[in-house]
Motif scaffolding. Sequence first.
Motif, PDB file in Angstrom:
ATOM      1  N   MET A 205      36.487  17.992   5.690  1.00 31.42           N
ATOM      2  CA  MET A 205      36.809  18.528   7.001  1.00 31.42           C
ATOM      3  C   MET A 205      35.499  18.783   7.736  1.00 31.42           C
ATOM      4  O   MET A 205      34.570  19.371   7.186  1.00 31.42           O
ATOM      5  N   TYR A 206      35.432  18.316   8.976  1.00 28.28           N
ATOM      6  CA  TYR A 206      34.206  18.485   9.746  1.00 28.28           C
ATOM      7  C   TYR A 206      34.540  18.652  11.223  1.00 28.28           C
ATOM      8  O   TYR A 206      35.158  17.771  11.830  1.00 28.28           O
ATOM      9  N   LYS A 207      34.184  19.806  11.758  1.00 22.64           N
ATOM     10  CA  LYS A 207      34.399  20.105  13.179  1.00 22.64           C
ATOM     11  C   LYS A 207      35.824  19.813  13.630  1.00 22.64           C
ATOM     12  O   LYS A 207      36.066  19.205  14.684  1.00 22.64           O
ATOM     13  N   GLY A 208      36.780  20.230  12.804  1.00 21.22           N
ATOM     14  CA  GLY A 208      38.190  20.086  13.172  1.00 21.22           C
ATOM     15  C   GLY A 208      38.799  18.740  12.886  1.00 21.22           C
ATOM     16  O   GLY A 208      39.959  18.493  13.240  1.00 21.22           O
ATOM     17  N   TYR A 209      38.055  17.855  12.249  1.00 18.53           N
ATOM     18  CA  TYR A 209      38.553  16.523  11.899  1.00 18.53           C
ATOM     19  C   TYR A 209      38.502  16.330  10.390  1.00 18.53           C
ATOM     20  O   TYR A 209      37.582  16.818   9.728  1.00 18.53           O
ATOM     21  N   LEU A 210      39.463  15.592   9.871  1.00 19.25           N
ATOM     22  CA  LEU A 210      39.361  15.059   8.527  1.00 19.25           C
ATOM     23  C   LEU A 210      38.585  13.761   8.656  1.00 19.25           C
ATOM     24  O   LEU A 210      38.967  12.877   9.432  1.00 19.25           O
ATOM     25  N   ILE A 211      37.479  13.634   7.926  1.00 20.99           N
ATOM     26  CA  ILE A 211      36.622  12.462   8.080  1.00 20.99           C
ATOM     27  C   ILE A 211      36.313  11.839   6.726  1.00 20.99           C
ATOM     28  O   ILE A 211      36.384  12.495   5.694  1.00 20.99           O
ATOM     29  N   VAL A 212      35.977  10.567   6.745  1.00 17.35           N
ATOM     30  CA  VAL A 212      35.476   9.920   5.543  1.00 17.35           C
ATOM     31  C   VAL A 212      34.085  10.498   5.279  1.00 17.35           C
ATOM     32  O   VAL A 212      33.298  10.695   6.201  1.00 17.35           O
ATOM     33  N   GLU A 213      33.796  10.822   4.038  1.00 20.61           N
ATOM     34  CA  GLU A 213      32.606  11.596   3.679  1.00 20.61           C
ATOM     35  C   GLU A 213      31.310  11.029   4.250  1.00 20.61           C
ATOM     36  O   GLU A 213      30.452  11.763   4.713  1.00 20.61           O
ATOM     37  N   ASP A 214      31.152   9.697   4.216  1.00 22.64           N
ATOM     38  CA  ASP A 214      29.863   9.130   4.607  1.00 22.64           C
ATOM     39  C   ASP A 214      29.659   9.060   6.122  1.00 22.64           C
ATOM     40  O   ASP A 214      28.646   8.558   6.594  1.00 22.64           O
ATOM     41  N   LEU A 215      30.610   9.576   6.889  1.00  9.51           N
ATOM     42  CA  LEU A 215      30.459   9.562   8.344  1.00  9.51           C
ATOM     43  C   LEU A 215      29.396  10.556   8.809  1.00  9.51           C
ATOM     44  O   LEU A 215      28.815  10.407   9.879  1.00  9.51           O
ATOM     45  N   VAL A 216      29.159  11.577   8.006  1.00 13.26           N
ATOM     46  CA  VAL A 216      28.131  12.572   8.337  1.00 13.26           C
ATOM     47  C   VAL A 216      27.120  12.603   7.199  1.00 13.26           C
ATOM     48  O   VAL A 216      27.383  13.151   6.138  1.00 13.26           O
ATOM     49  N   TYR A 217      25.992  11.958   7.408  1.00 12.28           N
ATOM     50  CA  TYR A 217      24.981  11.911   6.356  1.00 12.28           C
ATOM     51  C   TYR A 217      23.666  12.528   6.816  1.00 12.28           C
ATOM     52  O   TYR A 217      22.656  12.439   6.134  1.00 12.28           O
ATOM     53  N   SER A 218      23.654  13.148   8.008  1.00  5.64           N
ATOM     54  CA  SER A 218      22.452  13.828   8.488  1.00  5.64           C
ATOM     55  C   SER A 218      22.877  15.002   9.367  1.00  5.64           C
ATOM     56  O   SER A 218      24.032  15.100   9.790  1.00  5.64           O
ATOM     57  N   ASP A 219      21.953  15.877   9.656  1.00  4.69           N
ATOM     58  CA  ASP A 219      22.251  17.048  10.478  1.00  4.69           C
ATOM     59  C   ASP A 219      22.676  16.651  11.887  1.00  4.69           C
ATOM     60  O   ASP A 219      23.457  17.360  12.530  1.00  4.69           O
ATOM     61  N   GLU A 220      22.176  15.511  12.373  1.00  7.00           N
ATOM     62  CA  GLU A 220      22.516  15.084  13.723  1.00  7.00           C
ATOM     63  C   GLU A 220      23.953  14.591  13.837  1.00  7.00           C
ATOM     64  O   GLU A 220      24.550  14.640  14.910  1.00  7.00           O
ATOM     65  N   ALA A 221      24.522  14.113  12.737  1.00 13.54           N
ATOM     66  CA  ALA A 221      25.896  13.591  12.711  1.00 13.54           C
ATOM     67  C   ALA A 221      26.119  12.571  13.824  1.00 13.54           C
ATOM     68  O   ALA A 221      27.164  12.550  14.471  1.00 13.54           O
ATOM     69  N   SER A 222      25.135  11.709  14.036  1.00 18.39           N
ATOM     70  CA  SER A 222      25.219  10.763  15.146  1.00 18.39           C
ATOM     71  C   SER A 222      26.372   9.778  14.995  1.00 18.39           C
ATOM     72  O   SER A 222      27.025   9.417  15.995  1.00 18.39           O
ATOM     73  N   GLU A 223      26.628   9.324  13.770  1.00 21.80           N
ATOM     74  CA  GLU A 223      27.727   8.368  13.562  1.00 21.80           C
ATOM     75  C   GLU A 223      29.067   8.998  13.933  1.00 21.80           C
ATOM     76  O   GLU A 223      29.925   8.356  14.531  1.00 21.80           O
ATOM     77  N   PHE A 224      29.244  10.265  13.546  1.00 18.94           N
ATOM     78  CA  PHE A 224      30.477  10.989  13.873  1.00 18.94           C
ATOM     79  C   PHE A 224      30.634  11.107  15.388  1.00 18.94           C
ATOM     80  O   PHE A 224      31.708  10.830  15.946  1.00 18.94           O
ATOM     81  N   LYS A 225      29.585  11.483  16.068  1.00 15.74           N
ATOM     82  CA  LYS A 225      29.632  11.638  17.524  1.00 15.74           C
ATOM     83  C   LYS A 225      29.901  10.307  18.211  1.00 15.74           C
ATOM     84  O   LYS A 225      30.676  10.239  19.171  1.00 15.74           O
ATOM     85  N   GLN A 226      29.262   9.252  17.718  1.00 15.29           N
ATOM     86  CA  GLN A 226      29.474   7.926  18.307  1.00 15.29           C
ATOM     87  C   GLN A 226      30.922   7.474  18.125  1.00 15.29           C
ATOM     88  O   GLN A 226      31.517   6.881  19.035  1.00 15.29           O
ATOM     89  N   LEU A 227      31.485   7.748  16.944  1.00 16.96           N
ATOM     90  CA  LEU A 227      32.863   7.354  16.685  1.00 16.96           C
ATOM     91  C   LEU A 227      33.812   8.070  17.636  1.00 16.96           C
ATOM     92  O   LEU A 227      34.709   7.447  18.228  1.00 16.96           O
ATOM     93  N   LEU A 228      33.653   9.374  17.809  1.00 15.56           N
ATOM     94  CA  LEU A 228      34.522  10.127  18.721  1.00 15.56           C
ATOM     95  C   LEU A 228      34.388   9.614  20.149  1.00 15.56           C
ATOM     96  O   LEU A 228      35.388   9.526  20.880  1.00 15.56           O
ATOM     97  N   GLU A 229      33.170   9.274  20.529  1.00 12.48           N
ATOM     98  CA  GLU A 229      32.949   8.760  21.888  1.00 12.48           C
ATOM     99  C   GLU A 229      33.681   7.432  22.084  1.00 12.48           C
ATOM    100  O   GLU A 229      34.333   7.206  23.111  1.00 12.48           O
ATOM    101  N   LYS A 230      33.580   6.547  21.094  1.00 14.90           N
ATOM    102  CA  LYS A 230      34.252   5.247  21.190  1.00 14.90           C
ATOM    103  C   LYS A 230      35.773   5.377  21.141  1.00 14.90           C
ATOM    104  O   LYS A 230      36.499   4.536  21.677  1.00 14.90           O
TER     105      LYS A 230
END
Length: 392
Positions: A205-230
């Motif tokens: 669980m991350y910021k209100g979402y159930l996510i695949v574990e490797d979507l957040v691999y750094s403090d910036e969580a850029s992949e997660f943010k990019q996915l939500l944007e897309k």
Amino acid sequence: MLDNKAQFEATNIQHAIIGEVMTSLKEILHSLTKTRLAALASVYKVPGRSKLKKGELADKLLECITDREVLKTTLLLARAEEWKVLKAITEDSVLQDNYVPYGYYAYWLEHGLVVSYFTDNKLYLLIPDEVKAAYAELEASSFGKVLNKYQLVFRYISAATNLYGAIKPGKLVEIFNEQNDDKLTAEELKALYEEFSGRDQLFRMYKGYLIVEDLVYSDEASEFKQLLEKMKGKSYHVPEKDELLKYSNGLYYEMNPQLTALRSYIIKELRPDPEFVDDLIDDIQLACSMEAPIQEIMHEFERRDIEFVSMEQVQMVVYLVTEAYNHTRLASNGGYTPVERRAISKDLESGYRAAVPPFRAQVKNQVISKKIGRNDPCPCGSGLKYKKCCGK
């Protein structure tokens, strides 16, 4: 180099008890070394374990392993392949198989619910008598129904996070309830997720979402943010139940006609080795699902020393790879392929491209830090590829 069977056997022997087979958990525990008892005690978090004598530790572990509530929790956290092994043992009381993948039963071994013996050049897996009795008591209760619901919800979370990357719990509940008579509430999902967290999972669980574990691999969580944007404004592709649940296996993907055509061309024109090409197709599909640039996908050929003898071959492979990409289910498209998304989109400027795989500005930042690749070494230590071992 050891072949698959020899590697499986060597790993199994390494973790087995060498000697006479015993079925009593009490006898088994008292026969173990202090080191092995300490490892079990650590799993069960036995209080004061470092100060207990060997016999005292063995007796404490007997209580822990056969405690009904503790056993229930341990059983609920088991995964599909682990359950297959346990059921195979219960059917015949003992499973004799020198080549069963260690990763399929390591969890049971680590919890003392299954014991492995190697004697007379044969490996035996058995469930100790006291564990059988405790398990029978659970089976006589409503545990079976609880277990079925538990495992089904787990598979839905795994499938949804693998297919979509990220999904709101409420949406997951909606999908589950559309496909099942036994309904799920948001409160149930939250409680079950907390129980699942008792063991390392490939989702979180991350910021209100159930996510695949490797979507957040750094403090910036850029992949997660990019996915939500897309994903903004896009609907979810929800396959039929049977198809959706296939995605609970993180290695699953649709072998669509485009991938089949690419595979056939490579075998016919470039490398007549089906097993070799299957590995290549696995990696190409994974790269497509990650929306890798075309240069990176073509590098899969280069690193395997596949040489093109004409520009026509290059053009054909690029075309077939592009077709495969355009028919790949993407998390950024809510599980739709680029072709499907284009067909249902009212806005052709929606951000994806159906003509060629997109190019990323910073390829060097495109990493998957925690996900196990299909052709990576299996983490169970067997020495085999993940898809040939625990990823089956």
